[in-house]
Design a protein around this motif. Structure first.
Motif, mmCIF file in Angstrom:
data_model
loop_
_atom_site.group_PDB
_atom_site.id
_atom_site.type_symbol
_atom_site.label_atom_id
_atom_site.label_comp_id
_atom_site.label_asym_id
_atom_site.label_seq_id
_atom_site.Cartn_x
_atom_site.Cartn_y
_atom_site.Cartn_z
ATOM 1 N N GLY A 18 0.788 -1.225 0.000
ATOM 2 C CA GLY A 18 0.000 0.000 0.000
ATOM 3 C C GLY A 18 0.824 1.282 0.000
ATOM 4 N N CYS A 19 2.159 1.194 -0.151
ATOM 5 C CA CYS A 19 2.921 2.449 -0.153
ATOM 6 C C CYS A 19 3.089 2.969 -1.578
ATOM 7 N N ILE A 131 5.232 8.151 4.899
ATOM 8 C CA ILE A 131 4.954 8.492 6.302
ATOM 9 C C ILE A 131 3.456 8.444 6.574
ATOM 10 N N TYR A 132 2.665 8.327 5.521
ATOM 11 C CA TYR A 132 1.214 8.302 5.720
ATOM 12 C C TYR A 132 0.663 6.882 5.829
ATOM 13 N N ARG A 133 1.565 5.911 5.904
ATOM 14 C CA ARG A 133 1.123 4.544 6.113
ATOM 15 C C ARG A 133 1.337 4.169 7.563
ATOM 16 N N PRO A 134 0.340 3.519 8.181
ATOM 17 C CA PRO A 134 0.560 3.074 9.550
ATOM 18 C C PRO A 134 1.640 2.011 9.526
ATOM 19 N N GLN A 135 2.297 1.793 10.604
ATOM 20 C CA GLN A 135 3.324 0.762 10.759
ATOM 21 C C GLN A 135 4.648 1.102 10.075
ATOM 22 N N GLY A 137 5.529 4.564 10.196
ATOM 23 C CA GLY A 137 5.447 5.998 10.502
ATOM 24 C C GLY A 137 6.606 6.519 11.335
ATOM 25 N N ASN A 165 2.302 9.867 0.145
ATOM 26 C CA ASN A 165 1.195 10.451 -0.599
ATOM 27 C C ASN A 165 -0.125 10.028 0.004
ATOM 28 N N MET B 1 3.531 9.292 13.640
ATOM 29 C CA MET B 1 2.502 8.979 12.635
ATOM 30 C C MET B 1 1.732 10.247 12.284
ATOM 31 N N ARG B 4 -3.448 12.297 9.265
ATOM 32 C CA ARG B 4 -4.220 11.764 8.156
ATOM 33 C C ARG B 4 -3.392 10.636 7.548
ATOM 34 N N LEU B 5 -3.946 9.435 7.523
ATOM 35 C CA LEU B 5 -3.191 8.289 7.039
ATOM 36 C C LEU B 5 -3.828 7.752 5.780
ATOM 37 N N LEU B 6 -2.995 7.094 4.971
ATOM 38 C CA LEU B 6 -3.519 6.415 3.793
ATOM 39 C C LEU B 6 -3.663 4.949 4.159
ATOM 40 N N MET B 178 -7.306 1.998 -1.047
ATOM 41 C CA MET B 178 -6.751 2.898 -0.043
ATOM 42 C C MET B 178 -7.341 4.283 -0.190
#
Lengths: 219, 354
Positions: A18-19, A131-135, A137, A165, B1, B4-6, B178
């Motif tokens: 998902g990145c 940086i917008y993906r959990p895990q 971050g 993004n 973190m 706002r997350l994707l 996503m």
């Protein structure tokens, strides 16, 4: 100047699922093709059959990029298999871009080809992060993730790409916010930051401009 | 973190459950749901008291949820269509024992093992067929990842308030795609559970969680009492969202991913002057009958769009009750209706641009 010029003939793209690996792989394949070299894009994503390179086979073939997909079709089971052509292509003289599946789980498939990589003087392994993906971050999260990928792929990551993004909702500020993290990450892991990605509409000169191929059905 | 997350739908629904106070997850892998369990397996061991357990089967996982919920904690399981079928025996037991819980169904195409691409062919199962005995569960139908996150909180809270299972009816596309998501700063609201098996400590009578009533009159009384709760839910918690409906003469009724495609088709048609709108059921049980019934007063016709051969269309027809024509368009087997297909359907129905 082409920032990807220095890379070896075989380039694998890894990262958290998902990145944006597939979208980056498509862009890199088309970019490499523009330099008039024969390019093969290998879809090694064995983790999940959604939003994968195979969805773009037609477009890529039309653009002159050869594609090797993992084989979900021709099979009655949910377990994809990797194509036997892959070893031959790695050992050929063509430019090879490998879209590796997400996480250390997906990277296992890359390790399967270690003998081929040794026979051709190795490969470059790009690690994509957001940086917008959990895990992924924090710097520590990323270090652990890179290590896990290196272990299961039997390869060393050789460069970083910042893919921070928010899909179609990305603003320039979103990307700018990721730059401080990128720089720290690059220093901490002692790996070069090859590129920060952005789509053309919100570009800055120092970013590498990509097209958004991977979209939602209603976009 | 970043705030706002994707996130993938599957990850977001898992994280939302944790934030909503659910730290007990029991599951079994199946595409396209596996990320829910995978995410939980990474997060829950890091949380004090957190339990992640991959059961030996879907049936076992559902029964573990029954056990955990009976003990008064928030518990959850997730699966995809064939796996939900396996869980339905236990869902009926939970309904019969008045046990709240949250179940996520990331639908794939069926019947049987079917395929691994998205589908909405489990509408009947979710709204009618969750096991035997005439049981119901709250059924939420998110159409964005943000909405899915918010529904997890509502799902647990309403499930506990009414002591019934709740289902998030996702699909392969919503689970895998996503979108940016912001997790709400919402404190979970806990409801007292005097019925829970928490140990009587010789201070109260034993609590019994059970769905077996051998005395017919006792069972009828129990079922009647539950039906009253169902009726209150029908009255208070049916939700529909509407889009561009003020002056619409034709409406699409669609939920989930099919509603997203339909909304995009309506945007295009509006630019061409076609007065089309969208009614999007947000809860499927209870079904927003009243919203559709009243919309039928102003509309000339309705087009129901689903990723199946047509299931929700029956509820729409019941709501409309013959007042106006209700048409259907669907794709199935793992294929999404396209924006253009929906545009063509609507143009055909309305006789083109007027």
């Amino acid at each position: 100047m082409d920032r990807f010029n220095y890379l070896k003939r075989v380039v694998a793209i890894t990262g958290h699922y998902g990145c944006g690996k597939t979208n980056f792989a498509l862009n890199l394949a088309l970019h490499t093709k523009n330099t008039e070299q024969e390019v093969v894009l290998i879809d090694l994503d064995i983790v999940n059959p959604y939003f994968i390179t195979s969805d773009f086979s037609e477009m890529l073939t039309a653009e002159g990029v050869s594609v090797i997909n993992s084989q979900y079709a021709n099979s009655l089971i949910e377990t994809p298999s990797v194509s036997r052509e892959i070893s031959a292509v790695i050992r050929s003289d063509r430019q090879v871009i490998i879209d590796v599946g997400g996480d250390d789980v997906g990277a296992v498939a890359l390790g399967r080809f270690w003998q081929d990589f040794e026979a051709v003087n190795g490969l470059d392994v790009i690690y994509l992060f957001s940086i917008y993906r959990p895990q992924t971050g924090s710097i520590e999260d990323v270090r652990r993730h890179v290590e896990a990928i290196e272990i299961s792929s039997r390869q060393k990551v050789t460069g970083l790409v910042n893919s921070s993004n928010l899909a179609g909702y990305t603003t320039l500020a979103d990307i700018e916010r990721s730059e401080e993290f990128s720089t720290r990450l690059s220093e901490y892991l002692e790996l070069p930051l090859i590129a920060t990605l952005s789509i053309q509409e919100i570009s800055r000169d120092n970013y590498w401009h990509i097209s958004r191929f991977v979209k939602l059905p209603w976009e | 973190m970043a705030e706002r997350l994707l996130m993938k739908g599957n990850e977001a629904v898992a994280e939302a459950a944790i934030l909503a106070g659910c730290i007990h997850f029991f599951g079994y892998p199946i595409t396209p749901q596996t990320e829910v369990a995978a995410y939980m397996s990474k997060r829950l061991p890091k949380i004090e008291g957190g339990v992640y357990l991959q059961a030996e089967s879907e049936i076992a996982a559902a029964n573990m949820v029954l056990g955990a919920s009976a003990a008064g904690v928030r518990a959850m399981t997730s699966s995809s269509s064939p796996g939900i079928s396996l869980k339905t025996e236990c869902i009926s037991y939970m309904a019969g024992s008045d046990i709240p819980c949250l179940i996520v169904n990331v639908q794939r195409a069926g019947p049987g093992l079917g395929g691994i691409q998205p589908s909405q062919a489990d509408y009947w199962q979710a709204t009618r067929g969750l096991g035997h005995g005439g049981a119901h569960a709250l059924v939420f139908a998110p159409s964005s990842i943000q909405e899915m996150v918010d529904m997890v909180f509502d799902g647990f809270e309403l499930a506990e308030q009414y002591r019934i299972p709740a289902i998030i009816l996702s699909d392969g596309l919503l689970g895998q795609m996503m979108e940016p998501v912001i997790f709400p700063e919402r404190k979970p609201k806990y409801i007292d559970k005097p019925w829970a098996l928490t140990g009587h400590g010789f201070k109260r009578e034993h609590n019994i969680v059970n769905s077996l009533y051998l005395e017919a009159s006792e069972l009828e009384e129990k079922n009647n009492e539950r039906e009253q709760r169902y009726n209150e839910i029908r009255r208070l918690h049916a939700v529909a969202d509407s889009y561009l409906m003020e002056d619409a003469s034709v409406a699409v009724v669609a939920y989930g991913a099919a509603a997203r495609v339909s909304g995009a088709a309506i945007d295009v048609l509006r630019e061409q002057g076609v007065k089309a709108g969208l009614i999007r059921p947000v809860t499927l049980w209870p079904f927003p009958t009243a919203a559709i019934e009243s919309a039928a007063e102003q509309l000339e016709q309705i087009l129901v769009v689903e990723m199946s051969h047509g299931q929700m269309v029956e509820d729409v027809r019941l709501a409309v009750n013959g007042k106006i024509p209700v048409h259907f368009y669907g794709r199935n087997g793992g294929i999404l209706p396209t924006q253009q297909e929906i545009i063509n359907q609507l143009l055909e129905l309305t006789g083109g641009v007027k």
